[in-house]
Design an enzyme around this catalytic site. Structure first.
Site, PDB file in Angstrom:
ATOM      1  N   ASP A  80      37.862 -43.724  13.198  1.00 13.00           N
ATOM      2  CA  ASP A  80      37.280 -42.387  13.051  1.00 13.00           C
ATOM      3  C   ASP A  80      38.222 -41.503  12.247  1.00 13.00           C
ATOM      4  OD1 ASP A  80      36.030 -39.963  13.208  1.00 13.00           O
ATOM      5  OD2 ASP A  80      36.291 -39.699  15.372  1.00 13.00           O
ATOM      6  N   ASP A  90      28.867 -38.135  12.645  1.00 11.79           N
ATOM      7  CA  ASP A  90      29.245 -37.327  13.803  1.00 11.79           C
ATOM      8  C   ASP A  90      29.204 -35.851  13.429  1.00 11.79           C
ATOM      9  OD1 ASP A  90      30.319 -36.077  16.006  1.00 11.79           O
ATOM     10  OD2 ASP A  90      32.241 -37.110  15.954  1.00 11.79           O
ATOM     11  N   LYS A 125      27.035 -35.610  20.758  1.00 13.20           N
ATOM     12  CA  LYS A 125      27.975 -34.895  21.626  1.00 13.20           C
ATOM     13  C   LYS A 125      27.250 -33.666  22.131  1.00 13.20           C
ATOM     14  CE  LYS A 125      32.164 -36.499  19.289  1.00 13.20           C
ATOM     15  NZ  LYS A 125      33.225 -36.134  18.314  1.00 13.20           N
ATOM     16  N   LYS A 183      42.120 -43.136  15.221  1.00 13.85           N
ATOM     17  CA  LYS A 183      41.926 -41.965  14.388  1.00 13.85           C
ATOM     18  C   LYS A 183      42.467 -42.241  12.986  1.00 13.85           C
ATOM     19  CE  LYS A 183      39.900 -39.100  17.151  1.00 13.85           C
ATOM     20  NZ  LYS A 183      38.539 -38.627  16.839  1.00 13.85           N
ATOM     21  N   GLU A 199      33.394 -43.977  11.901  1.00 14.62           N
ATOM     22  CA  GLU A 199      32.728 -42.717  12.237  1.00 14.62           C
ATOM     23  C   GLU A 199      33.174 -41.606  11.300  1.00 14.62           C
ATOM     24  OE1 GLU A 199      33.195 -39.763  15.946  1.00 14.62           O
ATOM     25  OE2 GLU A 199      32.288 -41.690  16.481  1.00 14.62           O
TER      26      GLU A 199
END
Length: 316
Positions: A195, A246, A270, A167, A221
């Site tokens: 991400d 995303d 997702k 992250k 991402e």
């Protein structure tokens, strides 16, 4: 077959460890389970999930309200197998399909569950049959001291995860240091992704990602805010690492915008954020037509949502 009753169950399960991203921290998984009953005795189960309130502003409380007050009256009496018709009705009360996407996912999953039970077939067969029998699973690494994250990465690699995602945050130097320590811990050749969850403005993203490329990253991402497709496109043009959209893609229309602006090299699907399998298939079709790959995320789904992901990934 007709839908004759609906039950809505808010379910909360605490995380073993708090889950932190640049957008906030979640202590508890607060989801909603939907049960759709038919006059033939078949019951479909669906799930609405999120980690931190989504772009649509959905939380456990207003998901319950939307399902109860808006969707339930539209579903009662409908043929659960007439999914195109049902989703069109839901779109009319959700800003042309842009709103209540987490809530729609619960309905979507329940309808597909009913279809699989009605035809006595696993869902992946209804979606076209299996195109893969194994699915590689990745795992996100939470914020922590670089040495601690590196130790966590070693453990996750030994458990069999095929890729790890670090992250990103608003502290770019700390992000680079964590990546450096994790690469050292897992060794060369093991896939690592970053991400930032929208934490990097485009001008910063280019500089930071170029420095991260020294450590052989697979992809980055959603480096920029979800609405900044111009910035995402600048980043995608400027770096060698594939850029993934995303949060920028919740709907097929948004997928088309990413394609037109060349704002990303890949799209993350997702089910929980895009309204479920029905809409996710449309996003995949846009990506495929444009020559973009897709990967999958979960939003920490419980059992029903995870089962939907498995079937979708197996058949797509």
């Amino acid at each position: 077959m007709k839908i004759e009753a609906i039950e809505i169950w808010p379910v909360s399960i605490p995380y073993k460890k708090a889950y932190a991203t640049s957008q906030g921290t979640a202590q508890v998984g607060k989801h909603v389970i939907l049960k759709v009953f038919t006059d033939e005795g078949i019951v479909g189960i669906g799930e609405a999930s999120y980690i931190i309130a989504e772009r649509t502003g959905e939380t456990q409380e207003n998901i319950v309200s939307f399902l109860r007050d808006y969707f339930a009256p539209l579903l009662l009496g409908e043929d659960p197998l007439a999914m195109e018709q049902i989703m069109a009705k839901l779109d009319k009360v959700t800003f042309g399909g842009y709103g209540a996407l987490c809530s729609k996912t619960a309905v979507d999953h329940a309808l597909w569950d009913i279809a699989g039970k009605a035809f006595r077939a696993p869902l992946y067969r209804l979606l076209g049959g299996p195109c893969r029998k194994q699915i590689g699973v990745s795992r996100s690494l939470p914020f922590a001291d670089p040495k601690e994250v590196a130790k966590d990465a070693e453990e996750k690699k030994s458990m069999g995860y095929k890729m790890l995602t670090l992250k990103g945050s608003f502290d770019y130097e700390a992000d680079i240091q964590r990546l450096k320590e994790v690469r050292r811990a897992v060794g060369d050749g093991y896939p690592l992704e970053v991400d930032p969850n929208q934490a990097y403005p485009s001008a910063v993203a280019v500089k930071v990602i170029r420095r991260m490329e020294e450590y052989d990253i697979e992809s980055v991402e959603q480096p920029c805010p979800w609405w900044d497709l111009e910035g995402m496109a600048e980043v995608a043009r400027a770096v060698d690492t594939p850029i993934i959209a995303d949060e920028s893609v919740n709907t097929p229309v948004e997928a088309m915008r990413v394609v037109r602006m060349r704002a990303a090299d890949m799209i993350t699907i997702k089910l929980a954020k895009c309204g479920g399998i029905f809409y996710a298939r449309k996003i995949v079709a846009v990506a495929e037509a444009a020559g973009l790959y897709c990967n999958m995320g979960s939003l920490h789904t419980f059992g029903p949502g995870t089962a939907a992901i498995h079937h979708f990934a197996a058949a797509t």
